[in-house]
Design an enzyme around this catalytic site. Structure first.
Site, PDB file in Angstrom:
ATOM      1  N   VAL A  13       0.834  -1.193   0.000  1.00 27.37           N
ATOM      2  CA  VAL A  13       0.000   0.000   0.000  1.00 27.37           C
ATOM      3  C   VAL A  13       0.875   1.252   0.000  1.00 27.37           C
ATOM      4  O   VAL A  13       0.684   2.158  -0.812  1.00 27.37           O
ATOM      5  CB  VAL A  13      -0.938  -0.021   1.232  1.00 27.37           C
ATOM      6  CG1 VAL A  13      -1.668   1.301   1.379  1.00 27.37           C
ATOM      7  CG2 VAL A  13      -1.936  -1.166   1.107  1.00 27.37           C
ATOM      8  N   GLU A 150      -7.860   1.731   2.472  1.00 32.05           N
ATOM      9  CA  GLU A 150      -7.300   1.334   1.186  1.00 32.05           C
ATOM     10  C   GLU A 150      -8.129   0.183   0.607  1.00 32.05           C
ATOM     11  O   GLU A 150      -8.438  -0.763   1.319  1.00 32.05           O
ATOM     12  CB  GLU A 150      -5.859   0.855   1.445  1.00 32.05           C
ATOM     13  CG  GLU A 150      -5.135   0.446   0.209  1.00 32.05           C
ATOM     14  CD  GLU A 150      -5.191   1.527  -0.838  1.00 32.05           C
ATOM     15  OE1 GLU A 150      -4.663   2.624  -0.580  1.00 32.05           O
ATOM     16  OE2 GLU A 150      -5.775   1.290  -1.917  1.00 32.05           O
ATOM     17  N   LYS A 221     -13.946  -0.058   5.760  1.00 32.66           N
ATOM     18  CA  LYS A 221     -12.842  -0.879   5.234  1.00 32.66           C
ATOM     19  C   LYS A 221     -13.033  -2.366   5.571  1.00 32.66           C
ATOM     20  O   LYS A 221     -13.041  -3.225   4.704  1.00 32.66           O
ATOM     21  CB  LYS A 221     -11.525  -0.357   5.811  1.00 32.66           C
ATOM     22  CG  LYS A 221     -10.360  -1.296   5.686  1.00 32.66           C
ATOM     23  CD  LYS A 221      -9.937  -1.452   4.253  1.00 32.66           C
ATOM     24  CE  LYS A 221      -9.107  -2.700   4.079  1.00 32.66           C
ATOM     25  NZ  LYS A 221      -8.313  -2.710   2.898  1.00 32.66           N
ATOM     26  N   GLY A 270     -13.845 -22.455  -4.930  1.00 38.68           N
ATOM     27  CA  GLY A 270     -12.560 -23.137  -5.088  1.00 38.68           C
ATOM     28  C   GLY A 270     -11.960 -23.461  -3.741  1.00 38.68           C
ATOM     29  O   GLY A 270     -12.687 -23.825  -2.807  1.00 38.68           O
ATOM     30  N   CYS A 277      -5.183  -9.984   3.840  1.00 41.00           N
ATOM     31  CA  CYS A 277      -6.302  -9.106   4.211  1.00 41.00           C
ATOM     32  C   CYS A 277      -7.566  -9.835   4.658  1.00 41.00           C
ATOM     33  O   CYS A 277      -8.011  -9.665   5.787  1.00 41.00           O
ATOM     34  CB  CYS A 277      -6.616  -8.196   3.030  1.00 41.00           C
ATOM     35  SG  CYS A 277      -5.168  -7.277   2.502  1.00 41.00           S
ATOM     36  N   ARG A 344       1.022 -15.120   1.910  1.00 42.98           N
ATOM     37  CA  ARG A 344       0.423 -15.057   3.250  1.00 42.98           C
ATOM     38  C   ARG A 344      -0.927 -15.782   3.261  1.00 42.98           C
ATOM     39  O   ARG A 344      -1.755 -15.568   2.387  1.00 42.98           O
ATOM     40  CB  ARG A 344       0.244 -13.592   3.682  1.00 42.98           C
ATOM     41  CG  ARG A 344       1.553 -12.956   4.104  1.00 42.98           C
ATOM     42  CD  ARG A 344       1.368 -11.503   4.458  1.00 42.98           C
ATOM     43  NE  ARG A 344       1.035 -10.720   3.273  1.00 42.98           N
ATOM     44  CZ  ARG A 344       0.667  -9.444   3.313  1.00 42.98           C
ATOM     45  NH1 ARG A 344       0.538  -8.826   4.462  1.00 42.98           N
ATOM     46  NH2 ARG A 344       0.403  -8.792   2.194  1.00 42.98           N
TER      47      ARG A 344
HETATM   48  C1  UGA Z   1      -8.483  -7.580  -0.828  1.00 35.70           C
HETATM   49  C2  UGA Z   1      -9.619  -6.678  -1.359  1.00 35.70           C
HETATM   50  O1  UGA Z   1     -10.141  -7.221  -2.569  1.00 35.70           O
HETATM   51  C3  UGA Z   1      -9.122  -5.252  -1.609  1.00 35.70           C
HETATM   52  O2  UGA Z   1     -10.208  -4.423  -1.996  1.00 35.70           O
HETATM   53  C4  UGA Z   1      -8.504  -4.718  -0.301  1.00 35.70           C
HETATM   54  O3  UGA Z   1      -7.980  -3.405  -0.467  1.00 35.70           O
HETATM   55  C5  UGA Z   1      -7.371  -5.648   0.132  1.00 35.70           C
HETATM   56  O4  UGA Z   1      -7.911  -6.977   0.341  1.00 35.70           O
HETATM   57  C6  UGA Z   1      -6.807  -5.112   1.417  1.00 35.70           C
HETATM   58  O5  UGA Z   1      -7.499  -5.089   2.433  1.00 35.70           O
HETATM   59  O6  UGA Z   1      -5.666  -4.624   1.423  1.00 35.70           O
HETATM   60  P1  UGA Z   1      -6.399  -8.873  -1.939  1.00 35.70           P
HETATM   61  O7  UGA Z   1      -6.234  -9.500  -0.597  1.00 35.70           O
HETATM   62  O8  UGA Z   1      -5.236  -8.291  -2.639  1.00 35.70           O
HETATM   63  O9  UGA Z   1      -7.488  -7.677  -1.855  1.00 35.70           O
HETATM   64  O10 UGA Z   1      -6.992  -9.980  -2.895  1.00 35.70           O
HETATM   65  P2  UGA Z   1      -8.383 -10.369  -3.565  1.00 35.70           P
HETATM   66  O11 UGA Z   1      -8.278 -10.215  -5.024  1.00 35.70           O
HETATM   67  O12 UGA Z   1      -9.524  -9.701  -2.906  1.00 35.70           O
HETATM   68  O13 UGA Z   1      -8.439 -11.934  -3.241  1.00 35.70           O
HETATM   69  C7  UGA Z   1      -8.443 -12.420  -1.904  1.00 35.70           C
HETATM   70  C8  UGA Z   1      -8.561 -13.928  -1.896  1.00 35.70           C
HETATM   71  O14 UGA Z   1      -9.871 -14.354  -2.293  1.00 35.70           O
HETATM   72  C9  UGA Z   1      -7.585 -14.652  -2.855  1.00 35.70           C
HETATM   73  O15 UGA Z   1      -7.062 -15.797  -2.197  1.00 35.70           O
HETATM   74  C10 UGA Z   1      -8.464 -15.045  -4.017  1.00 35.70           C
HETATM   75  O16 UGA Z   1      -7.982 -16.162  -4.726  1.00 35.70           O
HETATM   76  C11 UGA Z   1      -9.764 -15.353  -3.286  1.00 35.70           C
HETATM   77  N1  UGA Z   1     -10.960 -15.277  -4.155  1.00 35.70           N
HETATM   78  C12 UGA Z   1     -11.304 -14.110  -4.753  1.00 35.70           C
HETATM   79  C13 UGA Z   1     -11.766 -16.389  -4.306  1.00 35.70           C
HETATM   80  O17 UGA Z   1     -11.483 -17.476  -3.749  1.00 35.70           O
HETATM   81  N2  UGA Z   1     -12.892 -16.295  -5.078  1.00 35.70           N
HETATM   82  C14 UGA Z   1     -13.257 -15.138  -5.682  1.00 35.70           C
HETATM   83  O18 UGA Z   1     -14.311 -15.119  -6.350  1.00 35.70           O
HETATM   84  C15 UGA Z   1     -12.444 -14.023  -5.524  1.00 35.70           C
END
Ligand code: UGA
Length: 447
Positions: A13, A150, A221, A270, A277, A344
């Protein structure tokens, strides 16, 4: 008001924020205490993998608008805005460790100029801002304090920051709130130029600027992340049912998500969610609830369901290939999602460890995260540099991260390398028909 900013903490970030603001008319100091990371940033690069970020850092460092330092003294006294983007590691009980959040605030406050604004970007439990304002007061300081949560995702950090859905700034000092919202307007004005430099797709999307109270901003958030986690756990619970009743969760979610009130995003079933996060924010929200006498049962259920998913995937495999003691299995994907080297709370790592614990000879491969995963993997998990090598002589393959490399895997070649025939697609990215035409037995999650 001078246009100098200090960003405390140059992680995902902090470094993204610092590098982007350095292209939006600000002089930005990025403070990073870790010497190794600092040295990398000084050369104009990030120390983690994030699409498009390096050219943005490079140009900002070269122009002198971005200065990487480990010194609060060099930067904070000259800044009219201080963004706190320090890490919030996990406590053993799953809550956020706020040591860095408080020590950064205290250290910065002792150096900040009169009227400078302190902006909290680190994700903190609701009411943390009130505690920091108290800390300032007990040191005789009265800086405007705002929460600016964020919402960027790793892997699409630049896109999410430039083409945001909303910027939220919460606080009781209206002038400070307006100043911080205006900082993002400056960034929005520069976004197409930055996007071109980063080779990120531009869109004409107009995001919302939202001013709230301090506590609302903090709650926005964690609630946003918790709701997305809830959607995923919902999809995974339907996937478990779909497995029993011979339905396809992808078809179900495509149609369910076609309802605009629901939306298709974050309904991909999945192996469950991971990362720095969602797991932490869900437990943080549960803890905030409990501290205030509110049982967030729906979040507890989502968390329990998510924790069950790696084991569920391995059970599915056992149902097809039997006990694992004499089996060899390849896990493709260790990053918690594609587009990042972050491991992580990664479900891929968890799956590899469950397999190895059950006695399976386990080989793992990730296009970006092999190095980062090493520490979290059981010692007997063997890392492989490429996917085709990893699948040699295995009884089964489990795909655990949705990397494009795995979507386009040469399945015929995989089948030739393997001794078994099972392909367990734990992220539902492979077409069943193409796996079957390669001679593989396809198993998805909820399909
Ligand atoms: C998440 C949020 O999407 C962001 O908006 C937020 O800013 C961020 O946390 C944070 O708090 O800093 P992030 O952790 O980077 O972002 O990743 P995501 O794309 O949200 O995915 C999180 C997890 O969910 C991954 O393991 C992904 O594979 C999983 N996921 C996502 C699923 O299993 N199914 C889905 O349909 C979508």
């Amino acid at each position: 008001m001078n246009k100098t900013i200090t960003v405390l903490g140059a992680g995902y970030v902090g470094l993204t924020t610092a590098a982007l603001l350095a292209h939006a008319g600000y002089k930005v100091y990025a403070i990073e205490p870790n010497k190794k990371r600092l040295d990398v940033i000084k050369t104009g690069k990030s120390f983690f993998f994030e699409e498009g970020l390096d050219p943005v850092i490079k140009q900002a460092i070269d122009s002198g608008n971005l200065i990487a330092t480990d010194s609060y003294e060099e930067s904070v006294p000259h800044s009219s805005i201080v963004f706190s983007c320090v890490g919030t590691p996990d406590n053993p009980d799953g809550s956020s460790n706020l040591t860095y959040v408080f020590s950064a605030a205290e250290q910065a406050a002792s150096l900040m100029q009169e009227g400078a604004i302190y902006v909290q970007k680190s994700t903190v439990p609701v009411r943390t801002g009130e505690r920091i304002i108290e800390l300032f007061k007990s040191n005789g300081k009265n800086f405007p304090y705002v929460s600016n949560p964020e919402f960027l995702r790793e892997g699409t950090a630049l896109y999410d920051t430039l083409f945001f859905d909303r910027v939220v700034v919460g606080g009781s000092d209206k002038k400070a709130v307006t100043t911080i919202l205006d900082t993002y307007r400056d960034l929005e004005a520069a976004r197409d130029t930055i996007a071109a430099l980063a080779n990120v797709q531009s869109t004409p999307r107009k995001g919302k600027y939202i001013a709230t109270s301090l506590n609302s901003a903090e709650l926005i958030k964690v609630s946003a992340n918790a709701f997305l986690a809830l959607k995923i756990s919902f999809a995974n619970s339907i996937a478990k049912l779909a497995d029993k009743v011979d339905a396809d969760v992808v078809e179900v979610m495509d149609a369910v998500g076609a309802d605009e009130r629901i939306g298709r995003a974050f309904l991909n079933a999945g192996r469950g969610y991971g990362g720095g996060c969602f797991p932490k924010d869900v437990s943080g929200l549960i803890s905030s609830g409990l501290e205030n006498g509110i049982d967030l049962e729906v979040m507890q259920a989502a968390q329990a369901l998510n924790r069950s998913m790696p084991g569920y995937v391995v059970e599915k495999l056992k149902n097809h290939i039997g006990e694992l003691g004499d089996k060899k299995v390849a896990v493709l994907g260790l990053a918690f999602k594609s587009g990042t080297s972050d491991v992580r709370k990664s479900p891929g790592v968890a799956i590899a460890n469950v397999l190895s614990h059950a006695g399976a000879q386990t080989v793992a491969h990730d296009p970006q995260a092999n190095d980062e995963a090493k520490e979290d993997l059981r010692r007997d998990v063997v890392l492989s540099d490429n996917a085709l090598q990893a699948v040699q002589d295995v009884d089964a393959i489990i795909i655990a991260t949705e990397w494009p490399e795995f979507t386009s895997l040469d399945l015929v070649e995989c089948k030739e390398q393997m001794r078994g025939t099972v392909l367990l697609d734990a992220v539902n990215i492979i077409e069943k028909a193409s796996a079957e035409s390669a001679g593989l037995q396809y198993i998805g999650v909820g399909r």
